[in-house]
Scaffold this motif. Sequence first.
Motif, PDB file in Angstrom:
ATOM      1  N   PRO A 129     -41.289   6.704  36.224  1.00 19.42           N
ATOM      2  CA  PRO A 129     -40.731   8.048  36.399  1.00 19.42           C
ATOM      3  C   PRO A 129     -39.265   8.092  36.816  1.00 19.42           C
ATOM      4  O   PRO A 129     -38.494   8.894  36.269  1.00 19.42           O
ATOM      5  N   THR A 130     -38.865   7.252  37.766  1.00 17.24           N
ATOM      6  CA  THR A 130     -37.466   7.277  38.206  1.00 17.24           C
ATOM      7  C   THR A 130     -36.517   7.065  37.032  1.00 17.24           C
ATOM      8  O   THR A 130     -35.519   7.777  36.894  1.00 17.24           O
ATOM      9  N   ASP A 131     -36.797   6.085  36.187  1.00 21.15           N
ATOM     10  CA  ASP A 131     -35.929   5.810  35.043  1.00 21.15           C
ATOM     11  C   ASP A 131     -35.830   7.034  34.144  1.00 21.15           C
ATOM     12  O   ASP A 131     -34.736   7.413  33.689  1.00 21.15           O
ATOM     13  N   ARG A 132     -36.969   7.664  33.884  1.00 19.69           N
ATOM     14  CA  ARG A 132     -36.982   8.838  33.005  1.00 19.69           C
ATOM     15  C   ARG A 132     -36.265  10.022  33.641  1.00 19.69           C
ATOM     16  O   ARG A 132     -35.467  10.712  32.989  1.00 19.69           O
ATOM     17  N   PHE A 133     -36.542  10.258  34.921  1.00 18.90           N
ATOM     18  CA  PHE A 133     -35.921  11.391  35.599  1.00 18.90           C
ATOM     19  C   PHE A 133     -34.405  11.237  35.648  1.00 18.90           C
ATOM     20  O   PHE A 133     -33.651  12.198  35.455  1.00 18.90           O
ATOM     21  N   LEU A 134     -33.956  10.023  35.917  1.00 21.02           N
ATOM     22  CA  LEU A 134     -32.513   9.783  35.982  1.00 21.02           C
ATOM     23  C   LEU A 134     -31.864   9.964  34.610  1.00 21.02           C
ATOM     24  O   LEU A 134     -30.770  10.529  34.504  1.00 21.02           O
ATOM     25  N   ALA A 135     -32.527   9.483  33.568  1.00 27.38           N
ATOM     26  CA  ALA A 135     -31.972   9.653  32.221  1.00 27.38           C
ATOM     27  C   ALA A 135     -31.830  11.131  31.888  1.00 27.38           C
ATOM     28  O   ALA A 135     -30.804  11.565  31.328  1.00 27.38           O
ATOM     29  N   GLU A 136     -32.834  11.920  32.223  1.00 23.27           N
ATOM     30  CA  GLU A 136     -32.763  13.355  31.962  1.00 23.27           C
ATOM     31  C   GLU A 136     -31.628  14.003  32.744  1.00 23.27           C
ATOM     32  O   GLU A 136     -30.879  14.844  32.216  1.00 23.27           O
ATOM     33  N   GLY A 137     -31.490  13.617  34.013  1.00 24.95           N
ATOM     34  CA  GLY A 137     -30.432  14.194  34.832  1.00 24.95           C
ATOM     35  C   GLY A 137     -29.050  13.826  34.338  1.00 24.95           C
ATOM     36  O   GLY A 137     -28.141  14.669  34.298  1.00 24.95           O
ATOM     37  N   ILE A 138     -28.871  12.576  33.961  1.00 27.49           N
ATOM     38  CA  ILE A 138     -27.569  12.124  33.471  1.00 27.49           C
ATOM     39  C   ILE A 138     -27.240  12.772  32.135  1.00 27.49           C
ATOM     40  O   ILE A 138     -26.089  13.148  31.873  1.00 27.49           O
ATOM     41  N   ALA A 139     -28.238  12.930  31.288  1.00 27.01           N
ATOM     42  CA  ALA A 139     -28.010  13.621  30.021  1.00 27.01           C
ATOM     43  C   ALA A 139     -27.541  15.052  30.275  1.00 27.01           C
ATOM     44  O   ALA A 139     -26.624  15.553  29.612  1.00 27.01           O
ATOM     45  N   ALA A 140     -28.153  15.710  31.251  1.00 32.29           N
ATOM     46  CA  ALA A 140     -27.748  17.077  31.576  1.00 32.29           C
ATOM     47  C   ALA A 140     -26.321  17.119  32.126  1.00 32.29           C
ATOM     48  O   ALA A 140     -25.550  18.034  31.820  1.00 32.29           O
ATOM     49  N   GLU A 141     -25.957  16.119  32.926  1.00 28.89           N
ATOM     50  CA  GLU A 141     -24.614  16.075  33.509  1.00 28.89           C
ATOM     51  C   GLU A 141     -23.530  15.823  32.468  1.00 28.89           C
ATOM     52  O   GLU A 141     -22.411  16.306  32.597  1.00 28.89           O
ATOM     53  N   THR A 142     -23.864  15.032  31.473  1.00 29.81           N
ATOM     54  CA  THR A 142     -22.846  14.573  30.521  1.00 29.81           C
ATOM     55  C   THR A 142     -22.923  15.253  29.158  1.00 29.81           C
ATOM     56  O   THR A 142     -22.097  14.962  28.284  1.00 29.81           O
ATOM     57  N   GLY A 143     -23.905  16.112  28.954  1.00 28.86           N
ATOM     58  CA  GLY A 143     -24.055  16.762  27.657  1.00 28.86           C
ATOM     59  C   GLY A 143     -24.675  15.865  26.604  1.00 28.86           C
ATOM     60  O   GLY A 143     -24.570  16.143  25.398  1.00 28.86           O
ATOM     61  N   MET A 144     -25.344  14.804  27.041  1.00 27.45           N
ATOM     62  CA  MET A 144     -25.990  13.892  26.102  1.00 27.45           C
ATOM     63  C   MET A 144     -27.423  14.328  25.812  1.00 27.45           C
ATOM     64  O   MET A 144     -27.943  15.258  26.430  1.00 27.45           O
ATOM     65  N   THR A 145     -28.063  13.602  24.919  1.00 27.63           N
ATOM     66  CA  THR A 145     -29.446  13.863  24.549  1.00 27.63           C
ATOM     67  C   THR A 145     -30.256  12.593  24.791  1.00 27.63           C
ATOM     68  O   THR A 145     -29.798  11.492  24.477  1.00 27.63           O
ATOM     69  N   VAL A 146     -31.444  12.752  25.353  1.00 30.08           N
ATOM     70  CA  VAL A 146     -32.342  11.606  25.524  1.00 30.08           C
ATOM     71  C   VAL A 146     -33.237  11.486  24.301  1.00 30.08           C
ATOM     72  O   VAL A 146     -33.900  12.455  23.908  1.00 30.08           O
ATOM     73  N   VAL A 147     -33.240  10.315  23.691  1.00 30.81           N
ATOM     74  CA  VAL A 147     -34.139  10.022  22.576  1.00 30.81           C
ATOM     75  C   VAL A 147     -35.320   9.246  23.143  1.00 30.81           C
ATOM     76  O   VAL A 147     -35.149   8.155  23.697  1.00 30.81           O
ATOM     77  N   TRP A 148     -36.513   9.811  23.014  1.00 28.00           N
ATOM     78  CA  TRP A 148     -37.695   9.220  23.645  1.00 28.00           C
ATOM     79  C   TRP A 148     -38.458   8.327  22.664  1.00 28.00           C
ATOM     80  O   TRP A 148     -38.838   8.764  21.583  1.00 28.00           O
ATOM     81  N   LEU A 149     -38.681   7.080  23.084  1.00 28.16           N
ATOM     82  CA  LEU A 149     -39.494   6.144  22.306  1.00 28.16           C
ATOM     83  C   LEU A 149     -40.964   6.316  22.650  1.00 28.16           C
ATOM     84  O   LEU A 149     -41.316   6.553  23.806  1.00 28.16           O
ATOM     85  N   GLU A 150     -41.836   6.149  21.662  1.00 30.41           N
ATOM     86  CA  GLU A 150     -43.289   6.219  21.869  1.00 30.41           C
ATOM     87  C   GLU A 150     -43.916   4.936  21.338  1.00 30.41           C
ATOM     88  O   GLU A 150     -44.549   4.920  20.283  1.00 30.41           O
ATOM     89  N   PRO A 151     -43.786   3.819  22.077  1.00 30.40           N
ATOM     90  CA  PRO A 151     -44.300   2.538  21.578  1.00 30.40           C
ATOM     91  C   PRO A 151     -45.797   2.394  21.805  1.00 30.40           C
ATOM     92  O   PRO A 151     -46.443   3.252  22.410  1.00 30.40           O
ATOM     93  N   ASP A 152     -46.351   1.283  21.329  1.00 26.31           N
ATOM     94  CA  ASP A 152     -47.749   0.954  21.589  1.00 26.31           C
ATOM     95  C   ASP A 152     -47.962   0.867  23.099  1.00 26.31           C
ATOM     96  O   ASP A 152     -47.207   0.190  23.796  1.00 26.31           O
TER      97      ASP A 152
END
Length: 408
Positions: A129-152
């Motif tokens: 969760p921490t990794d995901r939450f931080l990625a979402e927050g940083i994307a919001a701060e920088t105007g980026m988009t998170v691309v989510w992988l759905e592996p096995d």
Amino acid sequence: MTDLLDTARALDAADPLRNHLDAFAPMPGVEAYLDGNSLGRPLRDIPEKLAAFARDDWGTRLIRSWDEQWMALPMELGDRIGALALGAAAGQTVVSDSTSVLIYKLMRAAASAAPEGRTELVMEAGNFPTDRFLAEGIAAETGMTVVWLEPDPVHGVSVADIADVVSERTALVSLSHVDYRSGALADMPGVTAAVHDAGALMMWDLCHSVGVVPMQLDDWGVDLAVGCTYKYLNGGPGSPAFAYLRREHQGLLRQPIQGWWSAADIFAMGPEYVPSGDIRQLLSGTPPVTSMIAMQGMLDLIEQATIAAVRTKSESLTDLAVRAYDEVLAPLGVRLLSPRDAAVRGGHVTIGHNDFREVTRRLWAQGVIPDFRFPDGIRLGLSPLSTSHVETITGVLAVRDALESGGL
């Protein structure tokens, strides 16, 4: 089963690392501790080391200890972790802050330095969760988009998964080396190469691999990495994390928490912030010196044993756990949620059953301590220097007994 216990005893008798078991503190009331991938056991000499620190380094030397030893400790410990466990040359690893803070620092620095047009951060949808939450927050701060992988869900992210999503829009890919749920071990060199082929930076979360899986960050071209020290490095609850920043990025990537400890001249107290040009640039405030004490003894043990030997025993322990699963748990409807092949598995084995929340509660009351992960998984965390084969089988048999006892 007698055969499983006999096999475990034979493996323990032949274990070249068996003498290291005595380095750890006794566990009154605990029959089997199978949660070393969540919180490592303390070493036997930790109480005296903490007492000596309070009595001598702090109590007698007082503020003089900053000049005598503490100022350099984050870098010295970082170099030692790098040499013993990361395959990293000196000057690229530093101990400081929590895992979350260091992930934020490095991920935010990479996002801020991304060339124009590189607006995507790639992250596994099931990452911690921490990794995901931080990625979402940083994307919001920088105007980026998170691309989510759905592996096995058992075997984790593959090189092919990465090749399918990276492009000229990718700025950073951030993944866990060992999946915190299944224990799947990612192909670090292969994934890193695929990310670099797309012109992006690669960041690894090493929390479930450092101290149990050998790696070569320098040779494999890793750009950034963060890991904790309270699992297989046995630093204790809340012990500080470490960050790796490849030398070629130092002075170019700029971390966002500009504190006095990362300034070029710490004691200049100047009017403006000028960052250090070396690995110290990742520091912010005063390092948590007291929390850096416990891990040092574990680094001594890893140096004596070698990380290669630690990995060999880890594979032996997890192979035995999988064999025990096949023999006594699979017939009870338990599912194996980890890879069977030790070459692509980290230091823990995860098994699943609808009754495992209640089973875990019962086991803890009996002094058998595995780790429950929502919704229905038990992780058998087998820390090689502190866990025996007999302890591993004791834990698996206790799971069997709890399932067979009824009333769940």
